[in-house]
Enzyme design. Structure first.
Site, PDB file in Angstrom:
ATOM      1  N   LYS A  28       0.107   0.985  -1.079  1.00  0.00           N
ATOM      2  CA  LYS A  28       0.069   1.137  -2.250  1.00  0.00           C
ATOM      3  C   LYS A  28      -0.899  -0.048  -3.116  1.00  0.00           C
ATOM      4  O   LYS A  28      -1.864   0.372  -3.672  1.00  0.00           O
ATOM      5  CB  LYS A  28       1.444   1.273  -2.944  1.00  0.00           C
ATOM      6  CG  LYS A  28       1.277   1.404  -4.546  1.00  0.00           C
ATOM      7  CD  LYS A  28       2.838   1.124  -5.244  1.00  0.00           C
ATOM      8  CE  LYS A  28       2.939  -0.497  -4.850  1.00  0.00           C
ATOM      9  NZ  LYS A  28       4.118  -0.799  -5.716  1.00  0.00           N
ATOM     10  N   THR A  29      -0.575  -1.211  -2.783  1.00  0.00           N
ATOM     11  CA  THR A  29      -1.451  -2.268  -3.618  1.00  0.00           C
ATOM     12  C   THR A  29      -2.954  -2.207  -3.044  1.00  0.00           C
ATOM     13  O   THR A  29      -3.950  -2.388  -3.679  1.00  0.00           O
ATOM     14  CB  THR A  29      -0.772  -3.765  -3.154  1.00  0.00           C
ATOM     15  OG1 THR A  29       0.419  -3.693  -3.357  1.00  0.00           O
ATOM     16  CG2 THR A  29      -1.534  -4.809  -3.931  1.00  0.00           C
ATOM     17  N   ASP A 210       0.725   0.503 -12.156  1.00  0.00           N
ATOM     18  CA  ASP A 210       1.388   0.265 -10.849  1.00  0.00           C
ATOM     19  C   ASP A 210       2.851   0.428 -11.168  1.00  0.00           C
ATOM     20  O   ASP A 210       3.236   0.558 -12.232  1.00  0.00           O
ATOM     21  CB  ASP A 210       1.103  -0.952 -10.371  1.00  0.00           C
ATOM     22  CG  ASP A 210       1.777  -1.421  -9.069  1.00  0.00           C
ATOM     23  OD1 ASP A 210       1.926  -0.183  -8.248  1.00  0.00           O
ATOM     24  OD2 ASP A 210       2.165  -2.222  -8.623  1.00  0.00           O
ATOM     25  N   GLU A 211       3.776   0.994 -10.051  1.00  0.00           N
ATOM     26  CA  GLU A 211       5.473   1.107 -10.365  1.00  0.00           C
ATOM     27  C   GLU A 211       5.521   1.951 -11.645  1.00  0.00           C
ATOM     28  O   GLU A 211       6.276   1.735 -12.365  1.00  0.00           O
ATOM     29  CB  GLU A 211       5.926  -0.253 -10.651  1.00  0.00           C
ATOM     30  CG  GLU A 211       5.703  -1.145  -9.495  1.00  0.00           C
ATOM     31  CD  GLU A 211       6.402  -1.044  -8.266  1.00  0.00           C
ATOM     32  OE1 GLU A 211       6.917   0.006  -7.867  1.00  0.00           O
ATOM     33  OE2 GLU A 211       6.366  -2.115  -7.422  1.00  0.00           O
ATOM     34  N   GLN A 241      11.832   4.159  -5.242  1.00  0.00           N
ATOM     35  CA  GLN A 241      12.188   2.908  -5.779  1.00  0.00           C
ATOM     36  C   GLN A 241      12.188   2.567  -7.075  1.00  0.00           C
ATOM     37  O   GLN A 241      11.995   1.527  -7.644  1.00  0.00           O
ATOM     38  CB  GLN A 241      11.052   2.152  -5.106  1.00  0.00           C
ATOM     39  CG  GLN A 241      10.767   2.352  -3.591  1.00  0.00           C
ATOM     40  CD  GLN A 241       9.620   1.462  -2.891  1.00  0.00           C
ATOM     41  OE1 GLN A 241       9.718   0.094  -3.118  1.00  0.00           O
ATOM     42  NE2 GLN A 241       8.558   2.228  -2.718  1.00  0.00           N
ATOM     43  N   ARG A 591      12.120  -3.694   3.074  1.00  0.00           N
ATOM     44  CA  ARG A 591      11.307  -5.023   2.996  1.00  0.00           C
ATOM     45  C   ARG A 591      11.042  -5.361   4.257  1.00  0.00           C
ATOM     46  O   ARG A 591      10.189  -6.507   4.362  1.00  0.00           O
ATOM     47  CB  ARG A 591      12.060  -6.150   2.082  1.00  0.00           C
ATOM     48  CG  ARG A 591      12.241  -5.628   0.657  1.00  0.00           C
ATOM     49  CD  ARG A 591      11.135  -5.260  -0.143  1.00  0.00           C
ATOM     50  NE  ARG A 591      11.021  -3.834  -0.079  1.00  0.00           N
ATOM     51  CZ  ARG A 591       9.973  -2.938  -0.516  1.00  0.00           C
ATOM     52  NH1 ARG A 591       8.727  -3.738  -0.928  1.00  0.00           N
ATOM     53  NH2 ARG A 591      10.010  -1.732  -0.500  1.00  0.00           N
TER      54      ARG A 591
END
Length: 658
Positions: A28-29, A210-211, A241, A591
């Site tokens: 994503k980043t 983002d998010e 998430q 993670r």
DNA sequence: ACGATTTTCAGCATC
DNA sequence: TGAAAATCGT
């Protein structure tokens, strides 16, 4: 490494509004930074681009990635949190927002304190929390006090709306805003004023969010107001998430986007590049227990890796010891960096036992979040001094420092001063500067207040021509704060620590001032929002809450306290919010890149007494085949189990020799 | 007004 | 258990 087909679509689609549903670890980043670079290639100047994140940590991370990808082009980019953006808009149009320059930004604690004082007396904490929540929710919906009063139907809603109105009056008197206002006030300006809207729409020609699943109602409207009908934006998010519902986040905003922008294009990123196939299977199994509106099928091309270890421990101390021992054994067997390991927990207080065990095992660690520099009394004190210098209306700051260090201005004096201030409709600090007010007070008290007022006046003059760190030095000297530290610290090392805290504060403020060319007022505002920015770069195991770990990844992750009542949390169980806890657990296990350990205790010290615990329901939701249970062994076998652990780790090392 | 002592109470995560 | 608030005593 090149982009996959979906990633490429996400990056190059700039003619229509775009929603990228990005699964955990799906790059994503990378997509966001690539897209920023792509936009620059396609003729946008970096200054026209706005990238918004939710946490400072994410903003920092993104800034680093963008700098690496865009080099000097990254300079003009605006990359910040929603709240920092709101602050900028307010600073740019202070008067328009109904504020005066130098306004204060209240932190959560100060804001709650203000609310508490205005609430009906005699409420228990539970009710107070509920009221705070209610007020915050109204604000997160973008409602003004008048609207909220008009819309209130039940007695509860009326109580919240009334409190909200009183609270805003108080903030206005203080020339202060809280975190929610940083969204609400800019939003009101943008929605109500055509000129303001076009100004900011011209300023930012393309938006990246983002998010996105974490946006609340007001933030969504802010995004829409900035993007306008152009629909020049990309929102990136993952409803699996979504872990900030308690902060007003509304995943409903995902669907709202499709309704408001009919030409919205949706791209799903489903290949996970982070986790071993086994960890991903486990994660998919867990999240499969939630009802989902945008189901995704995440897959990983990586090898299976070792089984997920489940450690059953005697008590929380034992659990911490075993996690520490495991980290040591891993280091011996696999090598690698400490910083490639993380221990995750549900609540900050769980860090304590871990810290103790890690210290004993001589494992280097850094605790993220929790109590930062800015939570210490001395830093809060000095920041309050600076705020009061910048904003004479800040009663909160005044009350904090007026008698710290002691100036013989006690409760009775302050009560009297408060009466006078209310009569004159002035702030406390301004009233203390009025001769008419001082004459109403006993001579001793009046003299003390006059002295303090004179000191403040001098500092305000100093602030005009001194750098912040110099001003801070002058304040410290003026109040003889070192003497105060000596007198109030029980241990000599505590004095040292506090002196060091103040030294760091000075460094941070000076750094901000240089970097952002900010004056005193802007500095105190920024600091309220940004907190401690420097990351500990040491090679150390990272201890963090699961919330704090969002967006990060580690070779090895240990999740502790996987118990009913902790994870999922008691309050979440009783308030029927287990689904969000499950998403949080999903975030925790995704993670991990290569190896994952989960642990729970059979007993735990809670509120002083020892209570039995049950393993978390989330453990039952994991596929049994992927787990390797390790019950608690007798102590005499500790060495043996260490050998077993080593053998296990040697196999692991053979699988991943990178 | 202040420090010492007892009592209470427990916020889960962030800007 | 431990921190913060309330109360007490000087």
């Amino acid at each position: 490494m090149s982009l996959n087909r979906q990633q490429l679509q996400a990056v190059t689609g700039i003619d229509t509004p775009m929603l990228v549903l990005a699964g955990a670890g799906s790059g994503k980043t990378r997509v966001v930074t690539e897209k920023l670079a792509y936009l620059v290639e396609r003729g946008f100047s970096p200054a026209q681009l706005l990238a918004i994140t939710f946490t400072n940590k994410a903003a920092r991370e993104m800034r680093e990635r963008a700098a690496a990808r865009l080099r000097d082009q990254a300079q003009g980019l605006t990359l910040c949190t929603f709240h920092a953006l709101g602050l900028r808009i307010l600073q740019a149009q202070v008067r328009h927002a109904g504020l005066r320059p130098g306004f204060s930004v209240l932190d959560a604690e100060a804001s709650f304190k203000a609310l508490k004082e205005l609430a009906p007396p005699g409420l228990d904490n539970e009710r107070l929390y509920a009221l705070r929540q209610a007020v915050s929710q109204i604000k997160n919906e973008g409602q003004a006090p008048g609207q909220a009063l008009a819309a209130a139907r039940s007695a509860g809603e009326r109580a919240a709306a009334t409190l909200y109105a009183d609270y805003q009056k108080r903030l206005a008197a203080w020339n202060a805003v809280d975190f929610d206002d940083l969204i609400r006030l800019p939003l009101a300006m943008l929605e109500d004023d055509e000129a303001v809207r076009s100004r900011w729409q011209a300023r930012f020609r393309y938006l990246m969010v983002d998010e996105y699943q974490d946006t609340n109602g007001a933030q969504y409207r802010l995004l829409r107001a900035l993007a306008g009908d152009r629909g020049a934006f990309t929102a990136v998010g993952d409803d699996d998430q979504s872990i900030y519902a308690w902060r007003g986040a509304d995943p409903e905003n995902l669907d709202r986007l499709a309704r408001d922008y009919p030409d919205l294009r949706i791209v799903k990123l489903e290949q996970n590049y982070r986790c071993s196939a086994r960890i991903l299977r486990a994660a998919n199994a867990v999240i499969g227990h939630n009802p989902r509106t945008h189901p995704k099928t995440l897959w990983s091309a990586l090898p299976d890796g070792p089984a997920i270890r489940v450690l059953v421990c005697r008590d929380d101390g034992h659990e911490a010891e075993r996690v520490a021992a495991d980290l040591v054994a891993r280091k011996e067997a696999v090598g690698g960096r400490w910083s490639d390991c993380a221990v995750l927990y549900r609540g900050n207080h769980q860090a304590r036992a871990l810290e103790q065990a890690l210290r004993l095992a001589q494992v280097p660690y850094v605790v993220a979040g929790g109590d930062s520099l800015f939570d210490s009394a001395e830093v809060k004190d000095l920041l309050a001094y600076l705020r009061l210098i910048a904003n004479p209306d800040d009663d909160g700051a005044f009350l904090r420092v007026v008698n710290t260090p002691r100036r013989e201005i006690g409760a009775t004096t302050l009560d009297r001063l408060g009466e006078q201030a209310a009569r004159l409709n002035l702030s406390l600090a301004r009233s203390a500067g009025q001769d008419g007010v001082l004459r109403q007070l006993p001579a001793r008290a009046a003299a003390a207040l006059a002295r303090f007022d004179e000191q403040l006046a001098q500092w305000r003059r100093d602030a005009g021509h001194l750098a912040v760190d110099e001003l801070l030095d002058r304040v410290l000297a003026g109040i003889d704060y070192d003497q105060h530290l000596l007198a109030t610290s029980k241990h000599p090392d505590l004095v040292q620590r506090r002196r060091r805290s103040l030294e760091s504060l000075k460094q941070i403020l000076a750094g901000f001032a240089r970097q952002r060319h900010a004056g005193l007022a802007e500095l105190t505002q920024l600091v309220a929002l940004l907190g401690d920015q420097d990351e500990d770069q040491r090679d150390a195991v990272r201890l963090t809450t699961v919330h704090g770990a969002k967006g990060l990844e580690f070779g090895h992750v240990a999740v502790v306290g996987v118990e009913e009542g902790i994870f999922p949390h008691d309050a979440a169980i009783s308030e029927d919010r287990v689904e969000e806890e499950r998403r949080l657990f999903y975030v925790a296990i995704t993670r991990a890149k290569r190896s994952l350990g989960l642990s729970y205790s059979e007993r735990r010290r809670r509120y002083g007494s020892i209570e039995p615990c049950q393993p978390s329901r989330f453990l039952d939701e994991l596929p049994l085949a992927e787990l390797h249970w390790e019950g608690r062994e007798p102590e005499r076998d500790a060495a043996h189990s260490r050998e077993l652990g080593k053998a296990h780790l040697a196999r692991l090392a053979a699988l991943f020799d990178d």
